[in-house]
Scaffold this motif. Structure first.
Motif, PDB file in Angstrom:
ATOM      1  N   THR A   5     -23.246 -10.410  54.901  1.00  6.40           N
ATOM      2  CA  THR A   5     -22.173 -11.090  55.597  1.00  6.40           C
ATOM      3  C   THR A   5     -22.386 -12.594  55.503  1.00  6.40           C
ATOM      4  O   THR A   5     -23.476 -13.094  55.819  1.00  6.40           O
ATOM      5  CB  THR A   5     -22.119 -10.672  57.078  1.00  6.40           C
ATOM      6  N   MET A  17     -17.322 -13.192  56.761  1.00  7.92           N
ATOM      7  CA  MET A  17     -16.733 -12.654  55.538  1.00  7.92           C
ATOM      8  C   MET A  17     -17.745 -11.661  54.965  1.00  7.92           C
ATOM      9  O   MET A  17     -18.847 -12.036  54.590  1.00  7.92           O
ATOM     10  CB  MET A  17     -16.425 -13.754  54.519  1.00  7.92           C
ATOM     11  N   HIS A  18     -17.360 -10.394  54.935  1.00  5.85           N
ATOM     12  CA  HIS A  18     -18.223  -9.346  54.408  1.00  5.85           C
ATOM     13  C   HIS A  18     -18.206  -9.418  52.883  1.00  5.85           C
ATOM     14  O   HIS A  18     -17.150  -9.572  52.264  1.00  5.85           O
ATOM     15  CB  HIS A  18     -17.744  -7.985  54.894  1.00  5.85           C
ATOM     16  N   GLN A  34      -7.535  -7.714  54.598  1.00  2.00           N
ATOM     17  CA  GLN A  34      -7.405  -6.477  55.370  1.00  2.00           C
ATOM     18  C   GLN A  34      -5.980  -6.123  55.754  1.00  2.00           C
ATOM     19  O   GLN A  34      -5.085  -6.952  55.794  1.00  2.00           O
ATOM     20  CB  GLN A  34      -8.206  -6.640  56.661  1.00  2.00           C
ATOM     21  N   GLY A  38      -8.070  -3.808  60.292  1.00  2.00           N
ATOM     22  CA  GLY A  38      -9.288  -4.593  60.226  1.00  2.00           C
ATOM     23  C   GLY A  38     -10.128  -4.265  59.000  1.00  2.00           C
ATOM     24  O   GLY A  38      -9.705  -3.539  58.102  1.00  2.00           O
ATOM     25  N   VAL A  39     -11.326  -4.821  58.983  1.00  2.00           N
ATOM     26  CA  VAL A  39     -12.259  -4.548  57.875  1.00  2.00           C
ATOM     27  C   VAL A  39     -13.042  -3.290  58.263  1.00  2.00           C
ATOM     28  O   VAL A  39     -14.193  -3.347  58.707  1.00  2.00           O
ATOM     29  CB  VAL A  39     -13.194  -5.744  57.623  1.00  2.00           C
ATOM     30  N   ILE A  43     -10.886  -0.609  53.930  1.00  2.00           N
ATOM     31  CA  ILE A  43     -11.093  -1.870  53.216  1.00  2.00           C
ATOM     32  C   ILE A  43     -12.491  -1.921  52.612  1.00  2.00           C
ATOM     33  O   ILE A  43     -12.683  -2.394  51.486  1.00  2.00           O
ATOM     34  CB  ILE A  43     -10.840  -3.065  54.158  1.00  2.00           C
ATOM     35  N   ARG A  44     -13.469  -1.404  53.336  1.00  2.00           N
ATOM     36  CA  ARG A  44     -14.823  -1.361  52.781  1.00  2.00           C
ATOM     37  C   ARG A  44     -14.886  -0.444  51.555  1.00  2.00           C
ATOM     38  O   ARG A  44     -15.589  -0.738  50.583  1.00  2.00           O
ATOM     39  CB  ARG A  44     -15.808  -0.896  53.856  1.00  2.00           C
ATOM     40  N   ALA A  47     -13.379  -2.346  48.699  1.00  2.00           N
ATOM     41  CA  ALA A  47     -14.335  -3.359  48.250  1.00  2.00           C
ATOM     42  C   ALA A  47     -15.408  -2.752  47.358  1.00  2.00           C
ATOM     43  O   ALA A  47     -15.791  -3.337  46.328  1.00  2.00           O
ATOM     44  CB  ALA A  47     -14.972  -4.042  49.456  1.00  2.00           C
ATOM     45  N   ALA A  59     -14.425  -9.948  51.997  1.00  2.00           N
ATOM     46  CA  ALA A  59     -13.385  -9.478  52.923  1.00  2.00           C
ATOM     47  C   ALA A  59     -13.546 -10.212  54.256  1.00  2.00           C
ATOM     48  O   ALA A  59     -14.407  -9.855  55.067  1.00  2.00           O
ATOM     49  CB  ALA A  59     -13.483  -7.971  53.129  1.00  2.00           C
ATOM     50  N   ASP A  61     -12.851 -11.612  58.105  1.00  2.03           N
ATOM     51  CA  ASP A  61     -12.393 -11.048  59.369  1.00  2.03           C
ATOM     52  C   ASP A  61     -11.160 -11.830  59.814  1.00  2.03           C
ATOM     53  O   ASP A  61     -11.262 -12.846  60.496  1.00  2.03           O
ATOM     54  CB  ASP A  61     -13.509 -11.147  60.411  1.00  2.03           C
ATOM     55  N   ALA A  71     -12.008  -3.135  63.958  1.00  2.52           N
ATOM     56  CA  ALA A  71     -11.959  -2.056  62.964  1.00  2.52           C
ATOM     57  C   ALA A  71     -11.456  -0.808  63.678  1.00  2.52           C
ATOM     58  O   ALA A  71     -12.237  -0.072  64.288  1.00  2.52           O
ATOM     59  CB  ALA A  71     -13.330  -1.814  62.344  1.00  2.52           C
TER      60      ALA A  71
END
Length: 234
Positions: A5, A17-18, A34, A38-39, A43-44, A47, A59, A61, A71
């Protein structure tokens, strides 16, 4: 792949930001925006798919000013909670945050060469707005952004290659609004638009059974991958 992160600083604070880094440790940058959920899992998962193809994916927030780390579950309750949260979202502040996230992504040592943006739902609208603001984008992909039809005056500002995806049976984006987008971008050689006529909203989201339509999702994602290969090659 590696994950971590990063922090993105703006005038009135900072947000997460992931980050997903491909196995080879470097690649083009791709800002992933997103949905209102959410993330989270979806979304993960997107990614991870993009990082597996060689992109350094960030990604941010987007709801950090409202509820950091949001999330929601991909069910009816999560949808209603997310819609309530999104009703308080300030678009201009969000675009500014994304612009800062784009700069942070590009300055990371793992990001080599160009960077682009891809967004879903709310993120599809935000990707479109960011493309109108940042000429440095190498490519932009917007999935079913409900705010696009009401902001067609921005289309002429976009110089990067841009790909739109819509569902022709989307209850949140009437077909006549999509037709207005088609008409507006028809003269623009840098823009392509794809409409899955039988698809509804969020048809790509495999975590949301109420929305997911696998056949349309696969077709649209294949078009997305080919578009990115042309304009943001790894």
């Amino acid at each position: 792949m590696q994950t971590r992160t990063e922090s993105v600083a703006v005038d009135d604070g900072a947000f997460d930001m992931h980050l997903w880094v491909p196995e080879r440790g470097r690649g083009p940058g791709l800002l992933l925006i997103q949905e209102i959920y959410g993330v989270g899992k979806y979304i993960r998962g997107v990614a991870e798919k993009l990082a597996a193809r060689g992109y350094v994916v960030g990604a941010p927030d987007l709801f950090w000013r409202l509820q950091p780390g949001w999330a929601a579950e991909h069910d009816e309750e999560g949808l209603q909670q997310s819609l309530k949260l999104a009703s308080r979202f300030q678009l201009e502040a969000g675009v500014a945050d994304l612009s800062a996230a784009f700069d942070r992504l590009r300055e990371l040592p793992e990001v080599t060469g160009a960077a682009g943006v891809l967004g879903f739902c709310l993120g599809g609208t935000m990707a479109y707005h960011l493309a109108a603001r940042r000429s440095e984008l190498a490519a932009a992909v917007s999935f079913y952004g409900s705010g696009v039809p009401s902001a067609l005056e921005l289309a002429g500002r976009i110089t990067c290659p841009l790909q739109f995806h819509f569902g022709g049976s989307d209850p949140y984006i009437p077909r006549e609004q999509i037709a207005a987008v088609e008409e507006a971008v028809a003269p623009m050689p840098n823009v392509e638009i794809h409409v899955q006529e039988e698809a509804g909203h969020a048809f790509h989201n495999w975590e949301a059974p109420m929305f997911h339509q696998p056949e349309h999702a696969e077709r649209a994602w294949s078009l997305t991958e080919r578009f990115l290969e042309r304009h943001l090659p790894c």
